[in-house]
Design an enzyme around this catalytic site. Structure first.
Site, PDB file in Angstrom:
ATOM      1  N   LYS A   1      -7.431  -3.232  -2.467  1.00  0.00           N
ATOM      2  CA  LYS A   1      -8.690  -4.001  -1.952  1.00  0.00           C
ATOM      3  C   LYS A   1      -9.599  -5.448  -2.235  1.00  0.00           C
ATOM      4  CE  LYS A   1     -11.804  -0.744  -1.300  1.00  0.00           C
ATOM      5  NZ  LYS A   1     -11.647  -0.785   0.739  1.00  0.00           N
TER       6      LYS A   1
ATOM      7  N   PHE B   1     -24.478 -10.127 -13.892  1.00  0.00           N
ATOM      8  CA  PHE B   1     -25.560 -11.023 -13.708  1.00  0.00           C
ATOM      9  C   PHE B   1     -26.977 -10.348 -14.471  1.00  0.00           C
ATOM     10  CE2 PHE B   1     -24.189 -10.524  -8.016  1.00  0.00           C
ATOM     11  CZ  PHE B   1     -23.431 -11.308  -8.866  1.00  0.00           C
TER      12      PHE B   1
ATOM     13  N   GLN C   1     -10.845   8.370   6.990  1.00  0.00           N
ATOM     14  CA  GLN C   1     -10.912   7.081   6.669  1.00  0.00           C
ATOM     15  C   GLN C   1     -11.061   5.442   7.004  1.00  0.00           C
ATOM     16  OE1 GLN C   1     -12.279   8.957   4.198  1.00  0.00           O
ATOM     17  NE2 GLN C   1     -12.304  10.746   6.000  1.00  0.00           N
TER      18      GLN C   1
ATOM     19  N   CYS D   1     -12.021  -1.144   8.976  1.00  0.00           N
ATOM     20  CA  CYS D   1     -12.378  -1.957   8.256  1.00  0.00           C
ATOM     21  C   CYS D   1     -13.161  -1.818   7.243  1.00  0.00           C
ATOM     22  CB  CYS D   1     -12.275  -3.573   8.608  1.00  0.00           C
ATOM     23  SG  CYS D   1     -12.050  -5.133   7.919  1.00  0.00           S
TER      24      CYS D   1
ATOM     25  N   TYR E   1     -20.313  -5.165   9.152  1.00  0.00           N
ATOM     26  CA  TYR E   1     -19.588  -3.748   8.838  1.00  0.00           C
ATOM     27  C   TYR E   1     -20.639  -2.060   9.117  1.00  0.00           C
ATOM     28  CZ  TYR E   1     -17.945  -0.235   5.583  1.00  0.00           C
ATOM     29  OH  TYR E   1     -17.809   1.114   5.028  1.00  0.00           O
TER      30      TYR E   1
ATOM     31  N   HIS F   1     -13.463  -4.526 -11.540  1.00  0.00           N
ATOM     32  CA  HIS F   1     -12.853  -5.750 -12.001  1.00  0.00           C
ATOM     33  C   HIS F   1     -13.152  -5.689 -13.538  1.00  0.00           C
ATOM     34  CE1 HIS F   1     -11.568  -7.075  -7.472  1.00  0.00           C
ATOM     35  NE2 HIS F   1     -12.736  -6.580  -7.393  1.00  0.00           N
TER      36      HIS F   1
ATOM     37  N   LYS G   1       0.617  -1.361   0.283  1.00  0.00           N
ATOM     38  CA  LYS G   1      -0.070   0.313  -0.105  1.00  0.00           C
ATOM     39  C   LYS G   1       0.384   1.669   0.303  1.00  0.00           C
ATOM     40  CE  LYS G   1      -2.613   0.045   3.647  1.00  0.00           C
ATOM     41  NZ  LYS G   1      -3.617   0.083   4.495  1.00  0.00           N
TER      42      LYS G   1
END
Length: 329
Positions: free
Chosen positions: A176, A199, A74, A77, A138, A185, A38
């Site tokens: 990430k 999808f 910022q 997790c 989360y 992606h 990173k």
């Protein structure tokens, strides 16, 4: 001095750049570089100091920090699949609470990252407790501090702003992994396989028609800097574009930008599908009933603070991102 936590991460490193563009270099960057790669996100940044997150936490607890102009928090997790609630609540909630208390004691503006995950299965994305139903720990870890802020709004000694980030994409998210944006992606999938998979339709949506409020990290930076410039504004605010766009739009922007790089003409969605450049896979059974098919931030409260800058649509922002990424190769 300005503190940016999560400074080597996705949004944090872009915030450091945003501050640098303003000529601000008195920045303490805080992060956890256990994942040493990173560091690349900070190579072209100008900072005054770097602190490991654990050392920083100890300094906060001991009151051992220089005079601060602001804290942009910022660090968290952000893995929505993390099941360890004890870890998540300490890392995302307790650390935020400790920083908040420090900043209130020292009268330092405190801007922190909340998340649209607080809305969970809700279909209304307005900053109101009636709409907040997180589906994972989360989202709960983010909601928990938003609730604290609401109870303290009438007694604040300095600015506190929570920004509920929607689907952020842009440079410096490569670390990430599976939690990176769909744009990231799609881009890597097309370069590796020559097509993008989305999808197929389900729940009343056409193939690739499921939609999100996709926001460029550049616009996220602009929102943060807006609040830094307006210390009289406090509260919890959605940070999205206010515009839902389908996954088809993201894939088309990625493919057509990469085609342009090769000197090939842009194609409409139907042609991308016909040529096999965009393909649809059956909607997974295990996601049925647990998948958000549509998100769109209500940005009325954000706009009411005076933030009037236009935000990039997917076609503009994703194309910028792809060109940026390809220029690095």
């Amino acid at each position: 001095m300005i503190v940016v936590t999560g400074a080597a991460g996705f949004i944090g490193s872009n915030l450091v750049r945003g501050l640098n563009r303003r000529g601000i270099q008195d920045i303490i960057a805080v992060d956890d570089l256990t994942d040493g790669d990173k560091f690349r996100n900070l190579v072209d940044c100008s900072i005054a100091d770097y602190l490991d997150k654990d050392e920083f936490r100890e300094r906060v607890r001991g009151g051992n920090l220089p005079a601060l102009r602001a804290v942009l928090h910022q660090g968290a997790c952000s893995d929505t699949t993390e099941r360890n609630g004890r870890y998540m609540l300490d890392n995302n909630y307790r650390v935020t609470l400790e920083l908040f208390e420090y900043c209130q004691a020292e009268r330092v503006p405190f801007l922190y990252a909340s998340s649209a995950a607080v809305y969970g299965g809700s279909s209304v994305y307005v900053e109101d407790p009636a709409n907040e139903h997180p589906l994972n720990v989360y989202g709960y870890s983010k909601l928990l501090f938003d609730q604290v802020l609401r109870t303290r709004m009438d007694s604040l000694t300095a600015q506190v702003v929570g920004l509920r980030y929607f689907n952020v994409y842009g440079p410096h998210e490569q670390h990430k992994g599976r939690m990176a944006s769909v744009a990231f992606h799609n881009m890597n999938q097309f370069l590796a396989e020559g097509h993008v998979r989305l999808f197929a339709g389900w729940d009343g949506y056409e193939d690739g028609g499921q939609s999100r409020d996709f926001i460029s990290v550049e616009d996220v930076v602009a929102v943060n800097l807006h609040f830094l410039d307006n210390p009289d504004q406090s509260g919890v605010f959605n940070c999205g574009t206010g515009r839902a766009q389908p996954f088809n739009d993201v894939a088309a922007a990625v493919v057509n930008t990469l085609r342009a790089e090769r000197g090939e003409a842009a194609l409409p969605l139907a042609e991308l599908v016909k040529k096999g450049l965009l393909r649809y896979i059956p909607f997974p059974d295990d996601l049925k009933g647990r998948y958000q098919s549509y998100t769109q931030a209500d940005v009325s409260r954000l706009r009411a603070t005076g933030f009037s800058a236009p935000m990039r649509d997917v076609q503009t922002g994703v194309s910028e991102y792809v060109r940026y990424w390809r220029a690095l190769k």
